[in-house]
Design an enzyme around this catalytic site. Structure first.
Site, PDB file in Angstrom:
ATOM      1  N   SER B  88      23.597 -39.059   9.522  1.00  0.00           N
ATOM      2  CA  SER B  88      24.433 -38.435  10.537  1.00  0.00           C
ATOM      3  C   SER B  88      24.764 -37.009  10.103  1.00  0.00           C
ATOM      4  O   SER B  88      25.217 -36.808   8.973  1.00  0.00           O
ATOM      5  CB  SER B  88      25.709 -39.257  10.683  1.00  0.00           C
ATOM      6  OG  SER B  88      26.348 -38.937  11.873  1.00  0.00           O
ATOM      7  N   HIS B  92      28.836 -26.963  11.666  1.00  0.00           N
ATOM      8  CA  HIS B  92      29.600 -25.923  12.347  1.00  0.00           C
ATOM      9  C   HIS B  92      29.334 -24.587  11.650  1.00  0.00           C
ATOM     10  O   HIS B  92      29.770 -24.392  10.511  1.00  0.00           O
ATOM     11  CB  HIS B  92      31.101 -26.226  12.299  1.00  0.00           C
ATOM     12  CG  HIS B  92      31.501 -27.377  13.158  1.00  0.00           C
ATOM     13  ND1 HIS B  92      31.631 -27.271  14.518  1.00  0.00           N
ATOM     14  CD2 HIS B  92      31.777 -28.676  12.859  1.00  0.00           C
ATOM     15  CE1 HIS B  92      31.984 -28.449  15.027  1.00  0.00           C
ATOM     16  NE2 HIS B  92      32.070 -29.323  14.044  1.00  0.00           N
ATOM     17  N   HIS B 102      23.954 -31.394  16.042  1.00  0.00           N
ATOM     18  CA  HIS B 102      24.283 -32.776  15.671  1.00  0.00           C
ATOM     19  C   HIS B 102      23.012 -33.613  15.711  1.00  0.00           C
ATOM     20  O   HIS B 102      22.208 -33.485  16.631  1.00  0.00           O
ATOM     21  CB  HIS B 102      25.297 -33.345  16.669  1.00  0.00           C
ATOM     22  CG  HIS B 102      25.367 -34.847  16.675  1.00  0.00           C
ATOM     23  ND1 HIS B 102      24.950 -35.605  17.748  1.00  0.00           N
ATOM     24  CD2 HIS B 102      25.801 -35.725  15.735  1.00  0.00           C
ATOM     25  CE1 HIS B 102      25.134 -36.890  17.469  1.00  0.00           C
ATOM     26  NE2 HIS B 102      25.640 -36.992  16.259  1.00  0.00           N
ATOM     27  N   ASN B 104      21.850 -37.794  14.755  1.00  0.00           N
ATOM     28  CA  ASN B 104      22.168 -39.106  14.214  1.00  0.00           C
ATOM     29  C   ASN B 104      20.940 -39.987  14.384  1.00  0.00           C
ATOM     30  O   ASN B 104      20.332 -40.013  15.450  1.00  0.00           O
ATOM     31  CB  ASN B 104      23.370 -39.704  14.962  1.00  0.00           C
ATOM     32  CG  ASN B 104      23.661 -41.128  14.513  1.00  0.00           C
ATOM     33  OD1 ASN B 104      23.264 -42.088  15.162  1.00  0.00           O
ATOM     34  ND2 ASN B 104      24.327 -41.264  13.386  1.00  0.00           N
ATOM     35  N   ARG B 106      19.721 -44.018  13.396  1.00  0.00           N
ATOM     36  CA  ARG B 106      20.272 -45.253  12.841  1.00  0.00           C
ATOM     37  C   ARG B 106      19.370 -46.450  13.117  1.00  0.00           C
ATOM     38  O   ARG B 106      18.655 -46.496  14.122  1.00  0.00           O
ATOM     39  CB  ARG B 106      21.679 -45.503  13.390  1.00  0.00           C
ATOM     40  CG  ARG B 106      21.756 -45.500  14.897  1.00  0.00           C
ATOM     41  CD  ARG B 106      23.203 -45.499  15.420  1.00  0.00           C
ATOM     42  NE  ARG B 106      23.212 -45.583  16.867  1.00  0.00           N
ATOM     43  CZ  ARG B 106      23.165 -44.523  17.678  1.00  0.00           C
ATOM     44  NH1 ARG B 106      23.131 -43.296  17.186  1.00  0.00           N
ATOM     45  NH2 ARG B 106      23.147 -44.671  18.989  1.00  0.00           N
ATOM     46  N   HIS B 137      14.530 -27.368  23.308  1.00  0.00           N
ATOM     47  CA  HIS B 137      14.049 -28.490  24.117  1.00  0.00           C
ATOM     48  C   HIS B 137      12.532 -28.650  24.030  1.00  0.00           C
ATOM     49  O   HIS B 137      12.021 -29.767  24.021  1.00  0.00           O
ATOM     50  CB  HIS B 137      14.512 -28.335  25.570  1.00  0.00           C
ATOM     51  CG  HIS B 137      15.900 -28.864  25.792  1.00  0.00           C
ATOM     52  ND1 HIS B 137      16.153 -30.173  26.084  1.00  0.00           N
ATOM     53  CD2 HIS B 137      17.120 -28.256  25.705  1.00  0.00           C
ATOM     54  CE1 HIS B 137      17.464 -30.359  26.192  1.00  0.00           C
ATOM     55  NE2 HIS B 137      18.076 -29.203  25.974  1.00  0.00           N
ATOM     56  N   HIS B 167      36.358 -35.463  31.768  1.00  0.00           N
ATOM     57  CA  HIS B 167      37.649 -34.883  32.166  1.00  0.00           C
ATOM     58  C   HIS B 167      37.598 -33.354  32.253  1.00  0.00           C
ATOM     59  O   HIS B 167      38.543 -32.729  32.734  1.00  0.00           O
ATOM     60  CB  HIS B 167      38.772 -35.360  31.227  1.00  0.00           C
ATOM     61  CG  HIS B 167      38.606 -34.938  29.805  1.00  0.00           C
ATOM     62  ND1 HIS B 167      37.939 -35.689  28.859  1.00  0.00           N
ATOM     63  CD2 HIS B 167      39.027 -33.828  29.141  1.00  0.00           C
ATOM     64  CE1 HIS B 167      37.966 -35.071  27.687  1.00  0.00           C
ATOM     65  NE2 HIS B 167      38.615 -33.938  27.834  1.00  0.00           N
TER      66      HIS B 167
END
Lengths: 298, 298
Positions: B88, B92, B102, B104, B106, B137, B167
């Site tokens: 992971s 920054h 980022h 990850n 697994r 991309h 939100h």
């Protein structure tokens, strides 16, 4: 009675904003009026970059409409209308010696006659000053005792449970009081509960003014400010991961900017930060536990 | 096969850390080894205050034990043992022109033979530079196409859905690819899925190195840094409110410091911040939508 409650909540918002503006020269609250698509709306009042307050929100809202599904479910009642009004405050001060404060007071009712009050007030010092903690809790106890001598003990415990950051194994701050779904089957008790809630609201300004005036002019260092930013990071963790009001607001499409006004102007995270064992920072952490008795402490 | 997977994940961690250290002079990764009370443990590697990277984590973990209740429930299987290993990464950067990244990867298996792979890689530019987005991309599509020509389209859509901040009605960044519970009934397919996952892992360093080298020396202003802090605030909101891995980790008493290594060194929140309509900040917001087609864009 809901008109009486919302009227008083608006007065409280006015009184607190004008009181804080007197203390915090050079910056005033600005107001946003908003409407909720489903019914009702609010008055958000925010202040930023003041001399004492770096970011503060004093919000009022009064909303109504169809009761959200999760509330219907939790109460096991059929579809109905709701009404909710409340005042919500979070203040992030400039000076790390002045604590962050939060107060929320709310009233909720459903068309079948069910109602309840909820709320609380809690303090998050970046550095715990013992005499300030004792003052804060004694003031809350005085207010509680005028209404019910079991309130303080009961609601202080509730705050200890609620404002606890499990994944950090530490309290958000030094607690205060917290209560939810305060109601009564007896018709004449509703007014009594409301008087207690209102007393608490009226206590906010004198209590926080005192804590500000004690600490706002204390000099602070860069190290102390860095620590303040780290503590604000924990505040963010609590509000975004654990706070039920925040979750409820975001889940029910509430006004994001009003809900997240509680987030600090500036926060930081440092991997595995551990203060030196004898430092003032470590001493503060030692206070961030459940069941600290502030009343018998001095 | 799980030994092969965890060995390769550890190699990947080594390779990525050493590659990033070459780019980021003046600061090296420090390592924390930890054990999980229920079984297994991890190697957390963190870097802070570098010239290029302000805070970065490259973590490896390999844990096992009794399968958590919520997984048993979601799979509708009786009590069993599990094994999970993963890498992971969250970086920054110092310079707001360099994007946050980022990744990850697994692997999860249960004693009854059920297994799956999950993961993804996504980019969060503080300022969207279109040519960088196209490069990012296209590189991901190249990797995907070598294994399955439907992967990119499918997993890019999944990332668009997953990395969306409801939100705020905006994407966390410009997406990338995301997949979960990748598995197959056919025994010979497991190796194929694993080769895809490993290819993606091997793509991380060259892709991010290129994005760093393009942007790390670009001058930036105080205004641009302020915007970076605000965007990091949104990153915090996503990770603490919406990220399933973070929630799962905290709910299952994972190692808090390793889980929350994703949080930025500094972040800020400003009430109702609205960039000027023609500003570079507003232009960036216009890219933070689902279904932007980066492949046919240039």
């Amino acid at each position: 009675m809901k008109t009486e409650i919302s009227t008083q909540f608006k007065k409280l918002q006015d009184q607190i904003c004008s009181g804080l503006e007197k203390i915090n020269t050079h910056s005033k609250f600005s107001e946003d009026l908003w409407n909720r698509p489903g019914g009702g709306g609010g008055r958000s009042r925010m202040l930023s970059e003041g001399k004492v307050i770096q970011k503060g929100g004093v919000n009022f809202s009064e909303v109504n409409g169809k009761t959200p599904e999760n509330i219907l479910k939790s109460l096991d009642i059929p579809s109905s209308d709701f009404y909710a009004t409340g005042v919500s405050i979070v203040i992030h001060p400039v000076n790390p010696w002045v604590p962050i404060i939060h107060m929320n007071l709310r009233y909720f009712e459903i068309s079948d006659g069910t109602y309840w009050f909820g709320g609380g007030i809690d303090l998050t010092p970046h550095y715990v000053i013992e005499s300030d903690g004792v003052f804060f809790h004694k003031q809350l106890k005085l207010i509680c005792d005028r209404h019910d001598t079991s309130h303080y003990r009961q609601f202080k415990k509730w705050a200890d449970e609620y404002f606890f950051i499990k994944h950090r194994n530490e309290s958000r701050g030094i607690g205060g009081i917290f209560f939810d779904r305060l109601s009564s089957e007896e018709p004449n008790k509703k007014g009594k509960i409301w008087q207690f809630v209102l007393s608490l609201g009226n206590g906010f300004l004198p209590i926080y003014s005192e804590l500000i005036s004690r600490n706002k002019d204390r000099p602070f260092t860069k190290t102390q400010q860095d620590w303040q930013y780290l503590r604000r990071g924990r505040y963010v963790e609590f509000n975004l991961i654990l706070d039920k009001g925040t979750k409820f607001g975001l889940d029910t499409n509430g006004r994001t900017e009003s809900i997240l006004m509680s987030l600090p102007p500036f926060a930081s995270w440092e991997y595995n930060h551990q203060p030196n064992p004898e430092s003032p920072e470590a001493k503060t952490l030692a206070y961030l536990v459940k069941d600290f008795d502030w009343i018998t402490h001095d």
